[in-house]
Write an enzyme that holds these catalytic residues in place. Structure first.
Site, PDB file in Angstrom:
ATOM      1  N   GLY A   1      34.668  -3.982 -51.779  1.00  0.00           N
ATOM      2  CA  GLY A   1      35.178  -3.470 -53.057  1.00  0.00           C
ATOM      3  C   GLY A   1      34.623  -4.255 -54.227  1.00  0.00           C
TER       4      GLY A   1
ATOM      5  N   GLY B   1      34.500  -3.207 -58.182  1.00  0.00           N
ATOM      6  CA  GLY B   1      35.717  -2.893 -58.921  1.00  0.00           C
ATOM      7  C   GLY B   1      35.961  -3.864 -60.057  1.00  0.00           C
TER       8      GLY B   1
ATOM      9  N   ARG C   1      30.887   2.736 -53.086  1.00  0.00           N
ATOM     10  CA  ARG C   1      30.050   3.479 -54.042  1.00  0.00           C
ATOM     11  C   ARG C   1      28.883   2.601 -54.468  1.00  0.00           C
ATOM     12  NH1 ARG C   1      33.760   2.884 -59.511  1.00  0.00           N
ATOM     13  NH2 ARG C   1      34.421   0.795 -59.001  1.00  0.00           N
TER      14      ARG C   1
ATOM     15  N   ASP D   1      31.717   1.179 -46.356  1.00  0.00           N
ATOM     16  CA  ASP D   1      33.149   1.459 -46.252  1.00  0.00           C
ATOM     17  C   ASP D   1      33.757   0.297 -45.466  1.00  0.00           C
ATOM     18  OD1 ASP D   1      35.707   2.282 -45.449  1.00  0.00           O
ATOM     19  OD2 ASP D   1      35.125   4.390 -45.412  1.00  0.00           O
TER      20      ASP D   1
ATOM     21  N   TYR E   1      52.035   1.355 -52.620  1.00  0.00           N
ATOM     22  CA  TYR E   1      51.190   0.182 -52.909  1.00  0.00           C
ATOM     23  C   TYR E   1      51.911  -1.100 -52.488  1.00  0.00           C
ATOM     24  CZ  TYR E   1      48.452  -3.065 -55.864  1.00  0.00           C
ATOM     25  OH  TYR E   1      47.669  -4.083 -56.345  1.00  0.00           O
TER      26      TYR E   1
ATOM     27  N   LYS F   1      51.103  -3.958 -49.707  1.00  0.00           N
ATOM     28  CA  LYS F   1      50.863  -5.350 -50.128  1.00  0.00           C
ATOM     29  C   LYS F   1      51.743  -6.321 -49.326  1.00  0.00           C
ATOM     30  CE  LYS F   1      47.475  -4.958 -52.849  1.00  0.00           C
ATOM     31  NZ  LYS F   1      46.170  -5.490 -52.408  1.00  0.00           N
TER      32      LYS F   1
END
Ligand code: NAD
Ligand code: SER
Length: 319
Positions: free
Chosen positions: A8, A11, A36, A53, A142, A146
């Site tokens: 990630g 980000g 991405r 991924d 979320y 977490k």
């Protein structure tokens, strides 16, 4: 010298941690990955990058082997508002990604940094000076992921000896990469709107108080914790860390010190308001201060001054 992999990594947090890690440990020793590859050309062009991924353990193991990775910053996750829009996808990414990374760490002997969040607390948690070790019954998907993530990281440490570490970040404010769909995003958007048009319509009520942190402090927290002497760590994952606590009305007042006449309007998003209402007003972060020397640099005024200076200069450069 460390050999680091980020998931990630394009980000909001990853794009800034990766730059600092590359300065400290050398560009070629910091491998950025993300699902991405269509954003952040600065990072894509400045060192090793793979489209990955984070749930693809086989491909990740190849990259870890090729670059002799010993440390993983696992940053791929869905934030609070996007998780609430698609809870199953949030569970799949936030838990599936973390489990894959922890298994890789166990097999390849890597240390792992995983951010938790103020979202790991819920409406029954004590709201003011929320302690390090307290009741955690979050009501958002979320938050569920977490808390489960905090426990999973602790489990991999005590069961397998994996060097897992993490912090509970508050809302992060930055001017490099836009936020990815959180409840605290207003505190970033407001600065762009202030510079563009001296007016912002906020999706949280004016008196909604939450913990926040400027990105340079967030980057420092992650790297300092990963550098900390393990013998001093009584906690490992999910250290409370904070730098400031404010509500939208307060933030508008800070902005008015530099942009007189700035106006804040309100159009409440019930989903994000409900999430925010379930989170603490302000955290107590004594354990992080004592166990690894955590100390933030920025307060709301110095952050506001810096954000407005950077965004105003960028606007002038862009014409
Ligand atoms: P972000 O949404 O800005 O970035 C997440 C990145 O993960 C994106 O670049 C996305 O493309 C990537 N990603 C999505 N699915 C992926 C997959 N399957 N495999 C690999 N990459 C994938 O999020 P962020 O703000 O940088 O957050 C990073 C971490 O910090 C998350 O764990 C988040 O919960 C935590 N955190 C963030 C904040 C905040 O205010 N930004 C606060 C507390 C905790
Ligand atoms: N800023 C994050 C969010 O709002 C907190 O983890 O989702």
């Amino acid at each position: 010298m460390k050999h680091i992999l980020l998931t990630g990594g394009l980000g909001q947090l990853g794009s800034e941690i990766s730059s600092e890690l590359r300065k400290r440990y050398g560009t070629d020793n910091v491998v950025v990955t993300d699902i991405r590859d269509d954003v952040n050309e600065d990072i894509l062009g400045s060192g090793p990058f793979y489209k990955l991924d984070c749930r693809n353990g086989k491909r990740a193991a190849e990259i870890i082997g090729k670059h002799t990775i010993d440390t993983i910053y696992h940053l791929a996750a869905m934030l609070s508002a996007t998780s609430e829009a698609d809870p199953l996808q949030a569970w799949d990414l936030n838990m599936g990604g973390l489990l894959t990374v922890l298994e890789l760490a166990r097999e390849h002997g890597c240390a792992v940094f995983t951010p938790s969040s103020i979202g790991a607390f819920g409406p029954t948690t004590i709201k003011d000076w929320t302690p390090q070790d307290t009741l955690q019954r979050p009501t958002s998907m979320y938050g569920v992921t977490k808390v489960a993530g905090e426990l999973l990281c602790d489990y991999y440490n005590h069961r397998y000896g994996v060097d897992t570490r993490g912090v509970r970040y508050p809302g992060l404010i930055s001017n490099v990469t836009p936020p990815g769909g959180g409840t605290t995003d207003y505190a970033v958007d407001i600065y762009y709107a202030a510079v563009d048009r001296k007016e912002y319509t906020c999706f949280l009520k004016g008196d909604t108080r939450l913990d926040m942190m400027y990105m340079p402090d967030a980057v420092k927290a992650a790297i300092d914790l990963m550098e900390a002497d393990p013998d001093r760590l009584r906690h490992r994952n999910a250290f409370n860390v904070t730098a400031m606590s404010f509500c939208p009305e307060d933030l508008a007042a800070y902005i008015r010190r530099y942009i007189p006449g700035f106006e804040i309007l309100y159009s409440i998003d019930p989903v994000r308001q409900a999430i925010a209402n379930s989170w603490p007003n302000n955290l107590e972060d004594y354990a992080a201060r004592v166990e690894w020397g955590w100390e933030p640099e920025y307060d709301p005024d110095s952050m506001t001054r810096d954000m407005l200076t950077v965004l105003t200069n960028r606007k002038k450069e862009d014409g």
